[in-house]
Scaffold this motif. Structure first.
Motif, PDB file in Angstrom:
ATOM      1  N   LYS A  95       9.782 -14.569  70.528  1.00  0.00           N
ATOM      2  CA  LYS A  95       8.461 -14.243  70.005  1.00  0.00           C
ATOM      3  C   LYS A  95       8.352 -12.746  69.784  1.00  0.00           C
ATOM      4  O   LYS A  95       8.917 -11.960  70.527  1.00  0.00           O
ATOM      5  N   ALA A  96       7.597 -12.388  68.775  1.00  0.00           N
ATOM      6  CA  ALA A  96       7.329 -10.970  68.560  1.00  0.00           C
ATOM      7  C   ALA A  96       6.321 -10.508  69.608  1.00  0.00           C
ATOM      8  O   ALA A  96       5.357 -11.201  69.900  1.00  0.00           O
ATOM      9  N   VAL A  97       6.565  -9.353  70.209  1.00  0.00           N
ATOM     10  CA  VAL A  97       5.690  -8.812  71.242  1.00  0.00           C
ATOM     11  C   VAL A  97       5.215  -7.430  70.822  1.00  0.00           C
ATOM     12  O   VAL A  97       6.029  -6.577  70.449  1.00  0.00           O
ATOM     13  N   LYS A  98       3.917  -7.215  70.880  1.00  0.00           N
ATOM     14  CA  LYS A  98       3.344  -5.935  70.491  1.00  0.00           C
ATOM     15  C   LYS A  98       3.929  -4.826  71.361  1.00  0.00           C
ATOM     16  O   LYS A  98       4.029  -4.951  72.580  1.00  0.00           O
ATOM     17  N   GLY A  99       4.331  -3.726  70.729  1.00  0.00           N
ATOM     18  CA  GLY A  99       4.871  -2.585  71.463  1.00  0.00           C
ATOM     19  C   GLY A  99       6.374  -2.621  71.652  1.00  0.00           C
ATOM     20  O   GLY A  99       6.973  -1.652  72.074  1.00  0.00           O
ATOM     21  N   LYS A 100       7.012  -3.760  71.371  1.00  0.00           N
ATOM     22  CA  LYS A 100       8.466  -3.876  71.511  1.00  0.00           C
ATOM     23  C   LYS A 100       9.100  -3.762  70.134  1.00  0.00           C
ATOM     24  O   LYS A 100       8.634  -4.368  69.179  1.00  0.00           O
ATOM     25  N   THR A 101      10.151  -2.973  70.038  1.00  0.00           N
ATOM     26  CA  THR A 101      10.795  -2.818  68.738  1.00  0.00           C
ATOM     27  C   THR A 101      11.907  -3.843  68.586  1.00  0.00           C
ATOM     28  O   THR A 101      12.603  -4.181  69.541  1.00  0.00           O
ATOM     29  N   SER A 123      17.548  -5.618  68.456  1.00  0.00           N
ATOM     30  CA  SER A 123      16.687  -4.661  69.144  1.00  0.00           C
ATOM     31  C   SER A 123      17.593  -3.593  69.745  1.00  0.00           C
ATOM     32  O   SER A 123      18.815  -3.699  69.678  1.00  0.00           O
TER      33      SER A 123
END
Length: 138
Positions: A95-101, A123
């Motif tokens: 899943k895409a997580v806010k703040g993680k590149t 990543s």
């Protein structure tokens, strides 16, 4: 999947998305697990390293060459007992997580009926490749 420090793991799942599938998992630690599910029966074959890393008592045991047989527990959630579920949703790219590149690249076939055939995730910490193939093949 490959981590930044060079460790890797790989899985391969073949499924009819119903009740029949085969699954193989291997890692740079030397562990390997094979599974075949037919209906409500799992046939499993872990190697010695997998048994050790799973906390099993392996004194005087040799590498597992024979297949074990167990009944599928319908109450267990998918992956809870380390075995795969044939109706796997193919969400291994996470899943895409806010703040993680991280960067996702979706590859879609453009000939015939379009279908997703590969998802790449990269990543700063690891790289994951999820490939799909053998569509409509028994």
């Amino acid at each position: 999947m490959t981590t930044q420090d060079g460790r890797w793991s790989t899985t391969r799942l073949r499924t009819d998305l119903k009740g029949t599938c085969s699954f193989t998992s291997a890692a740079s630690t030397g562990e390997k697990l094979d599974q075949i599910r037919i209906g409500d029966t799992d046939f499993i074959r872990p190697n010695l390293k997998h048994m050790q890393l799973s906390g099993m008592d392996t004194k005087s045991r040799k590498d597992q060459k024979n297949w074990g047989r167990t009944t599928v527990d319908p109450a267990a959630s998918a992956g809870e007992n380390g075995l795969t579920d044939c109706t796997h949703p193919f969400a291994s790219f996470g899943k895409a997580v806010k703040g993680k590149t991280g960067v996702y690249t979706f590859h879609v076939a453009t000939e015939c009926k379009p279908y997703l055939y590969q998802v790449l995730y990269k990543s700063p910490y690891f790289r994951n490749i999820t490939s799909f193939s053998d569509f409509n093949t028994p």
